[in-house]
Scaffold this active site. Structure first.
Site, PDB file in Angstrom:
ATOM      1  N   ILE A   1      41.336  37.951  41.865  1.00 45.44           N
ATOM      2  CA  ILE A   1      42.246  38.759  42.697  1.00 45.44           C
ATOM      3  C   ILE A   1      42.810  39.914  41.870  1.00 45.44           C
ATOM      4  CG2 ILE A   1      44.321  38.750  44.143  1.00 45.44           C
ATOM      5  CD1 ILE A   1      43.931  35.706  44.455  1.00 45.44           C
TER       6      ILE A   1
ATOM      7  N   GLN B   1      40.253  42.563  41.527  1.00 47.13           N
ATOM      8  CA  GLN B   1      40.076  43.337  42.758  1.00 47.13           C
ATOM      9  C   GLN B   1      41.253  44.305  42.953  1.00 47.13           C
ATOM     10  OE1 GLN B   1      37.692  43.724  44.988  1.00 47.13           O
ATOM     11  NE2 GLN B   1      38.927  44.986  46.364  1.00 47.13           N
ATOM     12  N   GLU B   2      42.451  43.838  42.623  1.00 47.94           N
ATOM     13  CA  GLU B   2      43.641  44.659  42.851  1.00 47.94           C
ATOM     14  C   GLU B   2      43.767  45.808  41.853  1.00 47.94           C
ATOM     15  OE1 GLU B   2      45.597  44.574  45.381  1.00 47.94           O
ATOM     16  OE2 GLU B   2      44.839  42.743  46.309  1.00 47.94           O
ATOM     17  N   SER B   3      43.606  45.513  40.576  1.00 53.48           N
ATOM     18  CA  SER B   3      43.955  46.537  39.576  1.00 53.48           C
ATOM     19  C   SER B   3      42.928  46.709  38.461  1.00 53.48           C
ATOM     20  CB  SER B   3      45.282  46.150  38.922  1.00 53.48           C
ATOM     21  OG  SER B   3      45.076  44.997  38.107  1.00 53.48           O
TER      22      SER B   3
END
Ligand code: GLU
Length: 475
Positions: A302, A305-307
């Site tokens: 996650i 994917q986010e940063s």
């Protein structure tokens, strides 16, 4: 002493050879155990944090359940050992992403097909890209030893391309082929489409040059020399049933589905970041995942994917930090500094847990996690709209696969007009979840080599268990 043992062995083998052909189904039920031999690889059978998993494992577990017996999975070091195990009748079934070939079919009884695959020639971008068989003649090609592809290359060498050369890699996991390409030890690899698509993320420079022939069938093989009639009928019925009730499709989606949609550029960057950025944050991610009883690979996926694992990430839309929290979400979670990596990871983990708790009980794992991730992106309200749409269209609102198909409809007015919460960027949510699933799997597979079986060292390993014990006693 040794000669004595050998005589004993020979006598025993003779006796066994002379035995009546046994009915394997009756034997499995009597013993209360189904023995399945497989390869330890991301596409077949491997262990993750929650225990055994993989496409073949999932199918085998269902078969054992249908037979009402225990399942025992065994792994081999390479494909030759796998078939040798069948020859020795040391397993009831070989389930290992195996292609149906003429040579194999002549010796081993097999099930009806349960999957399709296409053999592909893979090359490294930037190097010469072959377009056909003539082009690959004389090139250094890596294939799995004992694989269907060796059989295929031999036939081609005999009939069309006498200059065809290849190296057989003595392993059970096709990752080794891609490793050889990466290290420049081979120029090309022949690998099945399903294997390549799930492993490509870590080898972004590798691409399919062309398909080596048509689509082929994947089957289970059974040992020769015993009466398999009833077992085979049972297995074929079982496969047909799984096909009919959608289980097979669901398992395919679960194990191979996440590979659609991760672009090549994404894969490139991911591979680089796994090498460079992940080690910097891994310890912290593991620690925080542990606090929230989460699989650390998921939290890492996650965050990626986010940063892209950048604690200082900011976006024009105002989200920030490793987990890209909005100001409002951060406030609700008690995060006062979104650029503080510990706070950000904790906030993200807590947020996901919170969403998961609010999802209807009927949604089970792993769908529960994928739906929570979708809601993490577009909010629970829109997810609920997509679930209602799914139900209206006759799908199952508790399955991610079905809801995933309807989420993008939230962007079309003819659909969102009739939902409670209206327009939402559903397509983006699907992409996000599929990306996370993919990163998650790849991160988890990274640990496979640690649990791979060691190559057999002694000839004893090839003896049936009963004979081995006898021999030990005799010595
Ligand atoms: N399907 C192959 C076989 O049956 C194994 C997988 C591969 O080599 O890509 O031998």
């Amino acid at each position: 002493m040794r000669r004595h043992a050998l005589t004993l062995l020979a006598a025993l083998l003779f006796l066994l050879g002379g035995c009546e052909r046994q009915d394997s189904l009756a034997e499995i039920r009597e013993r209360g155990e189904l023995v399945v031999v497989s390869r330890n690889s991301p596409t077949t059978y491997y262990l993750d944090k929650n225990g055994a998993t993989g496409f073949e494992y999932a199918l085998s577990a269902l078969l054992a359940e249908a037979l009402d017996v225990e399942l025992r999975m065994e792994t081999v070091y390479n494909l030759r050992d796998l078939f040798a195990k069948l020859d020795r009748q040391n397993a009831n079934i070989a389930a290992a992403g195996l292609t149906l070939t003429e040579e194999r079919a002549a010796r081993y009884p097999h099930s009806i097909p349960y999957y399709k695959l296409t053999p592909q020639v893979v090359y490294v971008t930037g190097n010469f890209r072959p377009a056909n068989l003539e082009d690959i003649a004389g090139m250094k090609i890596a294939v799995l030893a004992g694989s269907s592809h060796v059989e295929m290359l031999k036939t081609l060498q005999r009939s069309e391309v006498p200059d065809l050369r290849w190296e057989e890699v003595d392993e059970a996991d096709t990752t080794q082929l891609l490793e050889q390409l990466k290290a420049g030890q081979a120029e090309l690899a022949v690998i099945d489409s399903n294997e390549f698509s799930v492993q490509q993320t870590l080898y972004p420079r590798q691409q399919v040059a062309f398909d080596l022939g048509r689509e082929q069938d994947m089957v289970w093989y059974l040992p020769p020399g015993i009466d398999n009639t009833r077992l085979l009928a049972f297995i074929d019925d079982f496969i047909l049933r799984l096909q009919k009730d959608g289980t097979l499709e669901r398992l395919r989606e679960e194990h191979f589905g996440h590979t659609d949609g991760v672009s090549r550029m994404n894969a490139f960057e991911f591979a680089r970041n796994v090498e460079n950025s992940l080690p910097v944050h891994e310890a912290l991610i593991r620690k925080i995942a542990n606090e929230y009883r989460m699989d650390w690979h998921l939290l890492a996926a996650i965050a990626y994917q986010e940063s892209h694992w950048d604690p200082k990430a900011t976006s024009p839309t105002g989200v920030r930090g490793m987990m890209m929290l909005t100001k409002a979400t951060a406030r609700a979670l008690g995060v006062d500094n979104r650029l503080d990596v510990v706070q950000s990871l904790r906030g993200g983990a807590r947020y996901l847990k919170k969403i998961k708790r609010r999802l209807p009980k009927k949604i089970q794992e792993p769908d529960r996690t994928w739906m929570a991730l979708a809601a993490y992106n577009i909010g629970l309200a829109h997810l609920e709209d997509a679930r209602v749409l799914t139900e209206r269209q006759g799908g199952n609102p508790n399955l991610w696969q079905d809801v995933m198909e309807r989420l993008p409809l939230l962007q079309q007015s003819q659909y969102y007009r009739n939902t409670r919460h209206g327009y939402a960027r559903g397509r983006e949510a699907v992409t996000l979840v599929q990306n996370i699933r993919h990163y998650y799997s790849v991160l988890a597979w990274q640990e496979i080599p640690e649990i791979q079986p060691l190559p057999p060292q002694r000839a004893d390993d090839y003896l049936p268990e009963t004979l081995r014990d006898l021999q030990l006693q005799a010595l």
